[in-house]
Design an enzyme around this catalytic site. Structure first.
Site, PDB file in Angstrom:
ATOM      1  N   TYR A   9       0.864  -1.180   0.000  1.00 58.22           N
ATOM      2  CA  TYR A   9       0.000   0.000   0.000  1.00 58.22           C
ATOM      3  C   TYR A   9       0.903   1.233   0.000  1.00 58.22           C
ATOM      4  CZ  TYR A   9      -3.079   3.689   1.440  1.00 58.22           C
ATOM      5  OH  TYR A   9      -3.746   4.879   1.502  1.00 58.22           O
ATOM      6  N   ASP A  24      -1.383  -6.840   6.558  1.00 58.74           N
ATOM      7  CA  ASP A  24      -2.434  -5.927   6.090  1.00 58.74           C
ATOM      8  C   ASP A  24      -3.426  -6.773   5.298  1.00 58.74           C
ATOM      9  OD1 ASP A  24      -4.032  -4.061   4.791  1.00 58.74           O
ATOM     10  OD2 ASP A  24      -2.379  -2.693   4.332  1.00 58.74           O
ATOM     11  N   LYS A  47     -12.381   0.966   4.328  1.00 60.52           N
ATOM     12  CA  LYS A  47     -12.707   0.216   3.121  1.00 60.52           C
ATOM     13  C   LYS A  47     -13.917  -0.707   3.351  1.00 60.52           C
ATOM     14  CE  LYS A  47      -9.130   2.519   1.881  1.00 60.52           C
ATOM     15  NZ  LYS A  47      -7.777   1.971   1.829  1.00 60.52           N
TER      16      LYS A  47
HETATM   17  C1  LIG Z   1      -6.573   2.354   2.303  1.00 60.68           C
HETATM   18  C2  LIG Z   1      -5.562   1.370   2.705  1.00 60.68           C
HETATM   19  C3  LIG Z   1      -4.694   1.627   3.781  1.00 60.68           C
HETATM   20  C4  LIG Z   1      -4.686   2.955   4.527  1.00 60.68           C
HETATM   21  O1  LIG Z   1      -5.868   3.199   5.204  1.00 60.68           O
HETATM   22  P1  LIG Z   1      -6.513   4.672   5.420  1.00 60.68           P
HETATM   23  O2  LIG Z   1      -7.762   4.356   6.152  1.00 60.68           O
HETATM   24  O3  LIG Z   1      -6.707   5.278   4.076  1.00 60.68           O
HETATM   25  O4  LIG Z   1      -5.542   5.474   6.230  1.00 60.68           O
HETATM   26  C5  LIG Z   1      -3.781   0.634   4.114  1.00 60.68           C
HETATM   27  N1  LIG Z   1      -3.707  -0.543   3.440  1.00 60.68           N
HETATM   28  C6  LIG Z   1      -4.523  -0.804   2.406  1.00 60.68           C
HETATM   29  C7  LIG Z   1      -4.396  -2.121   1.708  1.00 60.68           C
HETATM   30  C8  LIG Z   1      -5.471   0.126   2.000  1.00 60.68           C
HETATM   31  O5  LIG Z   1      -6.265  -0.150   0.956  1.00 60.68           O
END
Ligand SMILES: *Cc1c(COP(=O)(O)O)cnc(C)c1O
Length: 371
Positions: free
Chosen positions: A99, A170, A195
């Site tokens: 990311y 993640d 998300k």
């Molecule tokens: C969006 C995202 C993040 C970061 O999250 P935010 O809520 O935008 O700070 C980290 N990892 C992945 C895979 C993401 O899609």
């Protein structure tokens, strides 16, 4: 209990005297003490904890099969808290397809503090070759953004265990419904709850879940409470509301994602489709082993150059041309131009977050744009 039941019931911690079935939003920043100086309601000050955040942390820990959760005001602060908890001078083995916000953090905020190698984590030997005496953590991301690479959580967990490294994953693209990294040996799971967990593109948040409470987790909890990058009670309320329908939304995302991937895989204007659910995906077997379904994220390479890719995202009508992912509405974006001039993302790559519209309408829209 099964996922659907946990999602609906595990967060119902608060029982107000008025008998609310849905826990109220608790806006108070401070809480009554008793005559002995204790806190009979279990809360002292809302940066440290508050009823809505405790409820969110409970349901997320349960969904991810972990012992405890820390909720943050964004995914980026959740990840950053993990990096901050490492001793200065530590070495991290991070994925090459990471990311971009985390890559940026590591290369700007943490330069001179942490050492980082970005490696292709689909190659287990490459990971082992990068372990040094100061290596403290393997950070993985699966499926990855934006190439949808899948990495083997159990195999990397075995390497981490053998070398006494922390394994953090993640898992944003998978959601807690389709992948539970702790069950495969990860120590910490991270989500951007902005998300799928939020699911309606209207709340920012981040989640960490730990397999077990230990010294490293105490540091993270300390960073959350003393650093203070916490979600508001209203943000927690929105997330709790969203989580109740998460398992059903995820089924829709996965069903539409698979159907769209299959359609695009046979399309003459498409060079490649990256979707872990397609048998043609290079890590499809690993995906099948560690995921119960494959989600709604896919990337495509359009035949031609950046111009061709940009024409498609400019021509679609139903897909919103916007960054982010995981909402009920379908999003589409030309990824390289979001990530800037230093990106290694192919110029003809389009990332799609498949929403919950009817699949026939999504296919018709994309098919018209591809021409
Ligand atoms: C969006 C995202 C993040 C970061 O999250 P935010 O809520 O935008 O700070 C980290 N990892 C992945 C895979 C993401 O899609």
């Amino acid at each position: 209990m099964k996922t659907e039941t946990i999602a609906i019931h595990a967060g119902n911690l608060t029982h107000s005297t008025t008998g609310d079935v849905t826990p109220p939003i608790s806006l108070s920043t401070t809480f009554f003490r008793d005559e002995n100086g204790g806190y009979p309601g279990g809360h002292m000050y809302s940066r440290v904890s508050n009823p809505n955040r405790s409820a969110l942390e409970k349901v997320m820990a349960d969904l991810e099969k972990g012992e405890e959760c820390c909720a943050f005001s964004s995914g980026n602060t959740a990840g950053m808290s993990v990096f901050q908890a490492l001793p200065p001078g530590s070495h991290i083995i991070a994925p090459d397809d990471m990311y971009w916000g985390f890559k940026k953090q590591l290369l700007s905020i943490f330069t001179g503090i942490l050492e980082i190698d970005f490696v292709d984590q689909t190659q287990l030997q490459t990971i082992e070759n990068h372990i040094k005496s100061n290596t403290a953590m393997i950070w993985m991301e699966t499926p990855s953004n934006p190439l949808l690479k899948v990495t083997d959580i159990a195999a990397i967990a075995a390497i981490a265990k053998k070398n006494q490294l922390i394994l953090a994953c993640d898992s944003t693209f998978a959601s807690p419904c389709f992948q539970n990294p702790i069950l495969h040996g990860a120590d910490i799971v991270m989500h951007s709850s902005t998300k799928y967990i939020g699911g309606h593109s209207d709340v920012l948040g981040g989640i960490l879940v730990t397999a077990v409470k230990n010294e490293f987790w105490d540091k993270i909890r300390n960073i959350q409470q003393i650093g203070g990058a916490v979600p508001s009670p209203f943000d927690c309320y929105l997330l709790l509301r969203s989580i109740k329908t998460l398992p059903y939304r995820m089924r829709g995302h996965a069903e539409n994602g698979m159907a769209l991937a299959q359609y695009l895989a046979d399309h003459p204007k498409i060079e490649a489709v990256f979707y872990p659910g397609l048998p043609s995906h290079p890590q499809h077997e690993i995906a099948k082993k560690q995921m119960s379904a494959f989600g709604g994220m896919l990337s495509i390479l359009v035949k031609g150059d950046a111009g061709n890719a940009r024409r498609v995202v400019n021509t679609v009508k139903l897909f919103a041309q916007a960054t982010s992912l995981g909402g009920v509405e379908s999003l589409i974006e030309h990824r390289a131009s979001v990530e800037g001039p230093d990106t290694k993302t192919p110029q003809n790559l389009i990332r799609v977050s498949v929403g919950l519209e009817h699949i026939d309408d999504l296919i018709a829209d994309l098919s018209a744009a591809l021409g």
